[in-house]
Scaffold this motif. Sequence first.
Motif, PDB file in Angstrom:
ATOM      1  N   VAL A  39       1.100   9.425 -14.768  1.00 57.35           N
ATOM      2  CA  VAL A  39       0.750   8.409 -13.768  1.00 57.35           C
ATOM      3  C   VAL A  39       1.866   8.325 -12.736  1.00 57.35           C
ATOM      4  N   ALA A  40       3.113   8.256 -13.198  1.00 60.95           N
ATOM      5  CA  ALA A  40       4.257   8.181 -12.283  1.00 60.95           C
ATOM      6  C   ALA A  40       4.362   9.446 -11.431  1.00 60.95           C
ATOM      7  N   ASP A  41       4.086  10.603 -12.020  1.00 62.28           N
ATOM      8  CA  ASP A  41       4.122  11.870 -11.266  1.00 62.28           C
ATOM      9  C   ASP A  41       3.117  11.854 -10.124  1.00 62.28           C
ATOM     10  N   ARG A  42       2.015  11.183 -10.334  1.00 59.01           N
ATOM     11  CA  ARG A  42       0.946  11.127  -9.337  1.00 59.01           C
ATOM     12  C   ARG A  42       1.185  10.012  -8.318  1.00 59.01           C
ATOM     13  N   VAL A  51       3.106   9.396  -3.691  1.00 55.52           N
ATOM     14  CA  VAL A  51       2.246   8.749  -2.695  1.00 55.52           C
ATOM     15  C   VAL A  51       2.997   7.573  -2.066  1.00 55.52           C
ATOM     16  N   VAL A  52       3.641   6.761  -2.902  1.00 52.83           N
ATOM     17  CA  VAL A  52       4.409   5.625  -2.395  1.00 52.83           C
ATOM     18  C   VAL A  52       5.543   6.124  -1.503  1.00 52.83           C
ATOM     19  N   LEU A  53       6.269   7.137  -1.962  1.00 53.77           N
ATOM     20  CA  LEU A  53       7.373   7.675  -1.169  1.00 53.77           C
ATOM     21  C   LEU A  53       6.895   8.227   0.165  1.00 53.77           C
ATOM     22  N   LYS A  86       7.139   6.934   6.143  1.00 54.96           N
ATOM     23  CA  LYS A  86       6.485   6.813   7.450  1.00 54.96           C
ATOM     24  C   LYS A  86       6.624   5.424   8.064  1.00 54.96           C
ATOM     25  N   LEU A  87       7.243   4.504   7.350  1.00 59.05           N
ATOM     26  CA  LEU A  87       7.385   3.137   7.845  1.00 59.05           C
ATOM     27  C   LEU A  87       8.368   3.074   9.008  1.00 59.05           C
ATOM     28  N   PRO A  88       8.109   2.191   9.953  1.00 55.95           N
ATOM     29  CA  PRO A  88       9.115   1.943  10.982  1.00 55.95           C
ATOM     30  C   PRO A  88      10.314   1.227  10.349  1.00 55.95           C
ATOM     31  N   GLU A  89      11.428   1.187  11.050  1.00 57.72           N
ATOM     32  CA  GLU A  89      12.609   0.490  10.539  1.00 57.72           C
ATOM     33  C   GLU A  89      12.248  -0.951  10.205  1.00 57.72           C
ATOM     34  N   ASN A  90      12.659  -1.397   9.038  1.00 56.45           N
ATOM     35  CA  ASN A  90      12.369  -2.742   8.523  1.00 56.45           C
ATOM     36  C   ASN A  90      10.877  -2.973   8.275  1.00 56.45           C
ATOM     37  N   GLY A  91      10.090  -1.904   8.160  1.00 52.75           N
ATOM     38  CA  GLY A  91       8.669  -2.027   7.870  1.00 52.75           C
ATOM     39  C   GLY A  91       8.432  -2.411   6.417  1.00 52.75           C
ATOM     40  N   THR A  92       7.221  -2.826   6.134  1.00 50.92           N
ATOM     41  CA  THR A  92       6.834  -3.244   4.789  1.00 50.92           C
ATOM     42  C   THR A  92       5.627  -2.437   4.349  1.00 50.92           C
ATOM     43  N   LEU A  93       5.684  -1.921   3.138  1.00 48.94           N
ATOM     44  CA  LEU A  93       4.566  -1.210   2.527  1.00 48.94           C
ATOM     45  C   LEU A  93       4.045  -2.067   1.384  1.00 48.94           C
ATOM     46  N   VAL A  94       2.755  -2.303   1.359  1.00 48.18           N
ATOM     47  CA  VAL A  94       2.136  -3.050   0.275  1.00 48.18           C
ATOM     48  C   VAL A  94       1.312  -2.060  -0.547  1.00 48.18           C
ATOM     49  N   VAL A  95       1.587  -2.015  -1.837  1.00 54.61           N
ATOM     50  CA  VAL A  95       0.866  -1.136  -2.760  1.00 54.61           C
ATOM     51  C   VAL A  95       0.129  -2.025  -3.750  1.00 54.61           C
ATOM     52  N   VAL A  96      -1.161  -1.829  -3.862  1.00 55.97           N
ATOM     53  CA  VAL A  96      -1.975  -2.620  -4.782  1.00 55.97           C
ATOM     54  C   VAL A  96      -2.529  -1.682  -5.844  1.00 55.97           C
ATOM     55  N   SER A  97      -2.307  -2.034  -7.099  1.00 56.00           N
ATOM     56  CA  SER A  97      -2.762  -1.168  -8.190  1.00 56.00           C
ATOM     57  C   SER A  97      -2.759  -1.964  -9.491  1.00 56.00           C
TER      58      SER A  97
END
Length: 97
Positions: free
Chosen positions: A12-15, A19-21, A26-37
């Motif tokens: 699961v972590a390998d997959r 994707v998260v990385l 690709k985030l702009p400086e100080n951007g926020t990524l939200v991951v829902v799982s």
Amino acid sequence: MRRGGGELETEVADRAAPVVLNHADKLPENGTLVVVSHGGTIRTTIGRLLGLEAHHWEGLGGLSNCCWSVLGRGARGWRLMEHNAGTLPEPVLGDDD
């Protein structure tokens, strides 16, 4: 060990971690990524991002429904800033209740 024929936590972590990385890069400086799982996927991905060995991932504990974890990335890598944070919202009663 496979539970019910499903993926190993490391699989699961390998997959999920790449994707998260990929999205985090690709985030702009100080951007926020939200991951829902699901909580298990979040826990194993956090463990992988933090560089923990798989047998230490259980030490992170579970993730309750409607709660979140916050990670930040610095010069030395990922850092867990909050885990299993948040509370369920209190119901708001209107004038008609």
